[in-house]
Design a protein around this motif. Structure first.
Motif, short mmCIF file in Angstrom:
data_model
loop_
_atom_site.label_atom_id
_atom_site.label_comp_id
_atom_site.label_asym_id
_atom_site.label_seq_id
_atom_site.Cartn_x
_atom_site.Cartn_y
_atom_site.Cartn_z
N PRO A 1 0.84 -1.21 0.00
CA PRO A 1 0.00 0.00 0.00
C PRO A 1 0.87 1.25 0.00
O PRO A 1 1.91 1.28 0.63
CB PRO A 1 -0.78 -0.11 1.31
CG PRO A 1 0.04 -0.99 2.19
CD PRO A 1 0.73 -1.95 1.26
N ARG B 1 -8.43 -0.14 5.89
CA ARG B 1 -7.58 0.45 4.87
C ARG B 1 -6.17 -0.14 4.89
O ARG B 1 -5.52 -0.23 3.85
CB ARG B 1 -7.51 1.96 5.14
CG ARG B 1 -7.19 2.74 3.93
CD ARG B 1 -7.58 4.17 4.12
NE ARG B 1 -6.81 4.99 3.23
CZ ARG B 1 -6.75 6.31 3.28
NH1 ARG B 1 -7.44 6.94 4.20
NH2 ARG B 1 -6.03 6.98 2.44
N ALA C 1 -12.54 1.83 10.03
CA ALA C 1 -12.25 2.26 8.65
C ALA C 1 -10.75 2.27 8.41
O ALA C 1 -10.26 1.86 7.35
CB ALA C 1 -12.84 3.65 8.40
N PHE C 2 -10.02 2.74 9.42
CA PHE C 2 -8.56 2.77 9.33
C PHE C 2 -8.00 1.35 9.18
O PHE C 2 -7.18 1.06 8.32
CB PHE C 2 -7.98 3.46 10.57
CG PHE C 2 -6.50 3.27 10.73
CD1 PHE C 2 -5.61 3.93 9.88
CD2 PHE C 2 -5.99 2.44 11.71
CE1 PHE C 2 -4.24 3.77 10.02
CE2 PHE C 2 -4.62 2.27 11.85
CZ PHE C 2 -3.75 2.93 11.01
N ARG D 1 -12.61 12.84 8.08
CA ARG D 1 -13.44 12.56 6.90
C ARG D 1 -14.74 13.36 6.88
O ARG D 1 -15.13 13.90 5.86
CB ARG D 1 -13.72 11.05 6.85
CG ARG D 1 -14.08 10.54 5.47
CD ARG D 1 -14.06 9.03 5.42
NE ARG D 1 -12.73 8.49 5.22
CZ ARG D 1 -12.05 8.53 4.08
NH1 ARG D 1 -12.58 9.10 3.03
NH2 ARG D 1 -10.86 8.02 3.99
N GLU E 1 -8.74 9.47 8.13
CA GLU E 1 -9.96 8.81 8.62
C GLU E 1 -10.65 9.66 9.68
O GLU E 1 -11.87 9.71 9.73
CB GLU E 1 -9.65 7.41 9.15
CG GLU E 1 -9.22 6.40 8.08
CD GLU E 1 -10.24 6.23 6.95
OE1 GLU E 1 -11.44 6.46 7.19
OE2 GLU E 1 -9.83 5.91 5.82
N PHE F 1 -2.96 8.08 7.09
CA PHE F 1 -4.23 7.34 7.01
C PHE F 1 -5.09 7.64 8.24
O PHE F 1 -6.30 7.86 8.13
CB PHE F 1 -3.97 5.83 6.91
CG PHE F 1 -3.61 5.36 5.52
CD1 PHE F 1 -3.46 6.26 4.46
CD2 PHE F 1 -3.43 4.01 5.26
CE1 PHE F 1 -3.14 5.82 3.19
CE2 PHE F 1 -3.12 3.56 3.98
CZ PHE F 1 -2.97 4.46 2.95
#
Lengths: 337, 337
Positions: A135, A278, A274-275, B257, B254, B250
């Motif tokens: 990533p 990802r 959500a993190f 957002r 998040e 990241f």
């Protein structure tokens, strides 16, 4: 129809994970057919426990193999003595044309040695390499070699670059993949002789070579393919895994320190989820053994069903995009054949 | 009294950072005396802006140097042509016995080349190495070489192990430091010839050698000193920096957002702050150039005052614990002199 052989016995979690991943993959991809390779009775029993298995009768086949390669078994020994292992038989199916690719979560050394012995390398490729997407801020970076070749000649590094570029184009849809050579900037003469020479080969090629990159560039995303020898690549990958786990643990510890931080964790939960999604390593599972006359995908040894299904999907895309043929063509073109 | 020379001109952020770090260090450590090396007029002006500077008159001295080594200048060129650089003069002070250590945020190649030329290596040490602590689950792991030597002989790797063990004991208070050799586990024959031979040298030594370790072991904390060549070490370090920044980004993305996630961020703030503090790279700043007849500490190029003060503190501890003398003694002992 894309037909993939799945070594259902190797890996740390064994058969149930492979079976779950297979059924999920068949459900997600109507053009997919799978051959589960392993102990037929055990496979039948495992499938019997899952109601939806019947739905895929026409696209799911079993192929018996009586042995299993151990996770710590030596590659040479497994190659010589385990001719009926699920890993070997799955690769044999690719060689015989009964499957277009195979997926295994078995030990990397044995998988590489067996694949190389059975399938042979492509013309112009000295040694296969292991490649995987990592990533980055802007998407994904392909990195190779991740551990198949501890020491590499400049020519081999060049071949890795070609293979990486093909994969970046074919599977990841990048038009003119930017290729970088992993180097260090700190010491007096930049890098070693191999890297200097590989840089010259790349500069003279038709690849979109952008020069030397450093370790942090892997995650920045200004390069699509990072080329290095298997020692350096493996260390970089394992180091990243280790740091990722450390950071996850520190986050967990800080959020569970006391009643107050646990309340904070409650409010932050959706964001943290959500993190986690990802950076979930499961979605990056499935390393490709490139440079062979056939497609072989290595799943992480302790992959769960979600991760194993990602590896099957990598195989599906590699077949769909005819990766081995494209590598052969681009190599022939760059070598001026 | 411990007297340390500070190259106040190098680094990306220049003089103000060095001055702030110097004053904070003098305040924190009453046994510390500093010599700020650089443009005297500029230093005087910078100090004039800070009221508390007067309090340290007896422990803060200025030493003029008319040149600065650029961050991208070649080591050979700076060594030949910048004989009055702040970096060179700071190292000269160590050589002349006017300071017991020096700290610089200047470019690593130039610092290493100059330090080696001026101070010379210890008897029994072929090449100096760069070593730094890395955070781990159980504390800190020392890793070397981090970029001074792209290729290493087995004997050099052995010397790195000795130097790392001394540092782990002297500065980090670990009684019998566990030393591991960085290797990979994936390919057929483990590692290359150099590492095999270095492993034999270590097994025959009196060090607490625990064998091969892999990249993820750096962060687990079951090993105190990880030994590798400078190419691999530098890639591992830079890769970790890159991943750390990616994860931070990241998390930020998040939490920002939408309105809901920003509310979550508000509740999670104290926890996220504690987390950030724990992984703050500034507290790990200060890499030691070991193997020299004198102590030289490299601060990160873009260190702020907090980070730069950490580097000064590393120098203070190295002097206090007589690291160069101890390395010399342990090496003599292990070589059976």
């Amino acid at each position: 129809m894309i037909r993939i052989a799945v070594d259902a016995m190797s890996g740390d979690r064994g058969l149930p994970v492979a079976v779950d991943a297979a059924l999920a993959s068949l459900e997600a991809h109507p053009e997919l057919a799978l051959v589960l390779v392993g102990d037929e009775a055990a496979l039948r029993e495992e499938l019997g426990r899952r109601r939806k298995a019947d739905r895929f009768d026409d696209r799911l086949r079993l192929h018996h193999a009586g042995e299993v390669v151990g996770m710590c078994e030596s590659p040479a020994r497994s190659l010589r003595q385990k001719k009926d292992s699920s890993m070997r038989v799955a690769i044999n199916l690719v060689q015989a044309g009964e499957a277009e690719a195979c997926v295994s979560a078995g030990n990397t050394g044995a998988l590489m040695a067996t694949a190389r012995f059975v399938l042979k390398t492509l013309a112009g490729i000295d040694r296969p390499a292991i490649v995987s997407p990592i990533p980055s801020r802007r998407g994904r970076t392909l990195m190779l070699d991740l551990g198949a070749n501890a020491e590499c000649t400049p020519e081999q590094l060049f071949q890795f670059a070609v293979m990486g570029a093909v994969l970046a184009h074919a599977v990841h849809g990048i038009e003119s993949p930017r290729v970088g050579l992993l180097n260090i900037g700190a010491e007096e003469i930049k890098g070693n002789l191999q890297i200097q020479q590989a840089g010259k080969l790349l500069a003279d090629s038709e690849l979109n070579y952008i020069g030397f990159v450093e370790g942090d560039d892997i995650y920045i995303g200004d390069v699509d393919v990072v080329v290095c020898d298997g020692f350096v690549g493996n260390v970089a990958l394992k180091t990243s895994e280790g740091l990722g786990k450390l950071i996850a643990q520190f986050l967990r510890e800080e959020f569970s320190r006391n009643a107050l931080t646990r309340t904070a964790a409650f409010f932050a939960m959706p964001v943290l989820k959500a993190f986690r999604l990802r950076v979930d390593p499961r979605q990056y599972n499935g390393a490709t053994l490139v440079g062979l006359q056939g497609t072989v995908i290595k799943s992480h040894g302790d992959a769960d069903a979600v991760a194993f299904a990602s590896a099957i999907n990598v195989a599906r895309m590699a077949v769909d995009q005819q990766v081995p043929r494209r590598i052969h063509d681009l190599l022939a073109h760059n070598l001026g054949e």
